[in-house]
Motif scaffolding. Structure first.
Motif, PDB file in Angstrom:
ATOM      1  N   ARG A   1      26.072 -27.256  71.639  1.00 45.59           N
ATOM      2  CA  ARG A   1      25.335 -27.013  70.392  1.00 45.59           C
ATOM      3  C   ARG A   1      24.181 -26.028  70.623  1.00 45.59           C
ATOM      4  O   ARG A   1      23.915 -25.162  69.777  1.00 45.59           O
TER       5      ARG A   1
ATOM      6  N   ASN B   1      29.174 -31.100  72.274  1.00 43.29           N
ATOM      7  CA  ASN B   1      28.140 -31.850  72.987  1.00 43.29           C
ATOM      8  C   ASN B   1      26.818 -31.090  72.888  1.00 43.29           C
ATOM      9  O   ASN B   1      26.750 -29.986  72.326  1.00 43.29           O
ATOM     10  N   ALA B   2      25.751 -31.685  73.419  1.00 39.68           N
ATOM     11  CA  ALA B   2      24.416 -31.104  73.282  1.00 39.68           C
ATOM     12  C   ALA B   2      24.330 -29.709  73.893  1.00 39.68           C
ATOM     13  O   ALA B   2      23.735 -28.793  73.309  1.00 39.68           O
TER      14      ALA B   2
END
Length: 305
Positions: free
Chosen positions: A240, A236-237
């Motif tokens: 990352r 997920n963001a």
């Protein structure tokens, strides 16, 4: 004494000695008593540290083998704690699905709702382990606060019959579970502030013990480097962004270089670190393959290339 020849009542089934029974405490006194009762869990962990160290070492020696599996087994609260620990291994350490199993008395439904009689069904535990074809390539971890749960006892007996390495966690001294495993871990938390509610202090101790065991095991298996989760799955963001931080911190590069390395390796953090340090993606994969995925060893080889 209990009926049926089970002997003295387990300590977790008795009321702990406190200033007053829980229901006779008002407001802050009640919450203080509940919070302070959890301190016993840490004391139990410290007393069991040598046993936990041994469990990590024994498990690591097996789990380094190709195809080996880590199998958790429990019922009720203990089973749910085991499941909670197990499901975190995949995203945190990229532990393969095929190398992890959780046997929960009563099946997956027991995670949400108690299944009457499930913990007494030893036959289903035996059948489940036989179906998994458990062997010397497996580590089976059984949890039972009382140390007398038939489902867990039968699982451990079956695992030992089939030469698996067995680790048992229980919260009562002299519990049968502790005498039938290769590596017993006694978490002597004593009586609960709410008699028999082992989701409290006993459960807390089991959660910390499994956190310690599984994280220590992953460290020994090379899935941690300098305190970073280098096998983490960036799904997920937030993760990352974390991956960029990990690569830049280890490789000593800026965020743009770290991002480029991650893009070049499909967000494989270990390979990305090596790329950021000067390797090509193919070279990074080869170096890691030569050292069984150990990033520190791969970096050393890269430096000497």
């Amino acid at each position: 004494m209990r009926q049926g020849g089970l002997g003295a009542r387990p300590r977790t089934e008795t009321v702990g000695r406190h200033a007053a029974p829980l229901d006779q405490l008002d407001g802050e006194a009640m919450t203080t008593a509940l919070i302070e009762s959890q301190g016993t869990a840490l004391a139990a962990l410290r007393a069991a540290q040598t046993q936990i160290d041994r469990a990590i070492a024994m498990a690591a020696s097996v789990m380094r083998r190709s195809g080996s599996r880590l199998i958790y087994c429990g019922a009720g609260t203990s089973g749910r704690i085991a499941l909670l620990d197990a499901v975190e291994l995949k995203p945190t350490f990229n532990w393969p699905d095929e190398r992890l199993e959780v046997l929960l008395a009563g099946g997956a439904q027991s995670f949400y709702e108690a299944q009457e009689g499930a913990e007494d069904d030893g036959a289903s535990a035996r059948a489940a382990l036989i179906a998994l074809d458990v062997s010397a390539n497996d580590v089976v971890v059984g949890l039972a606060a009382s140390g007398t749960t038939p489902y867990v006892l039968q699982a451990m007996e079956t695992a030992r019959e089939r030469a698996a390495t067995t680790i048992g966690l229980a919260n009562n001294p002299g519990a049968p579970l502790l005498s039938m495993v290769d590596c017993p871990v006694l978490l002597d938390t004593g009586p609960e502030i709410l008699a028999g509610s082992t989701r409290l202090t006993a459960g807390t101790s089991q959660k910390i013990a499994l956190n310690t065991f599984s994280t220590g095991l992953m460290v020994r298996l090379g899935r941690v480097y300098k305190g970073y989760m280098v096998d983490m799955r960036a799904t997920n963001a937030k993760l990352r962004v974390r991956a960029v931080t990990i690569v830049s911190d280890i490789a000593g590069c800026d965020d743009d270089a770290a991002q480029a390395a991650l893009d070049a390796t499909g967000y494989d953090i270990k390979r990305a670190v090596l790329v950021a340090a000067g390797a090509t993606p193919d070279m990074a994969a080869r170096l890691l393959g030569e050292v069984d995925g150990n990033l520190g060893a791969a970096l050393t080889r890269l430096a000497g290339a």
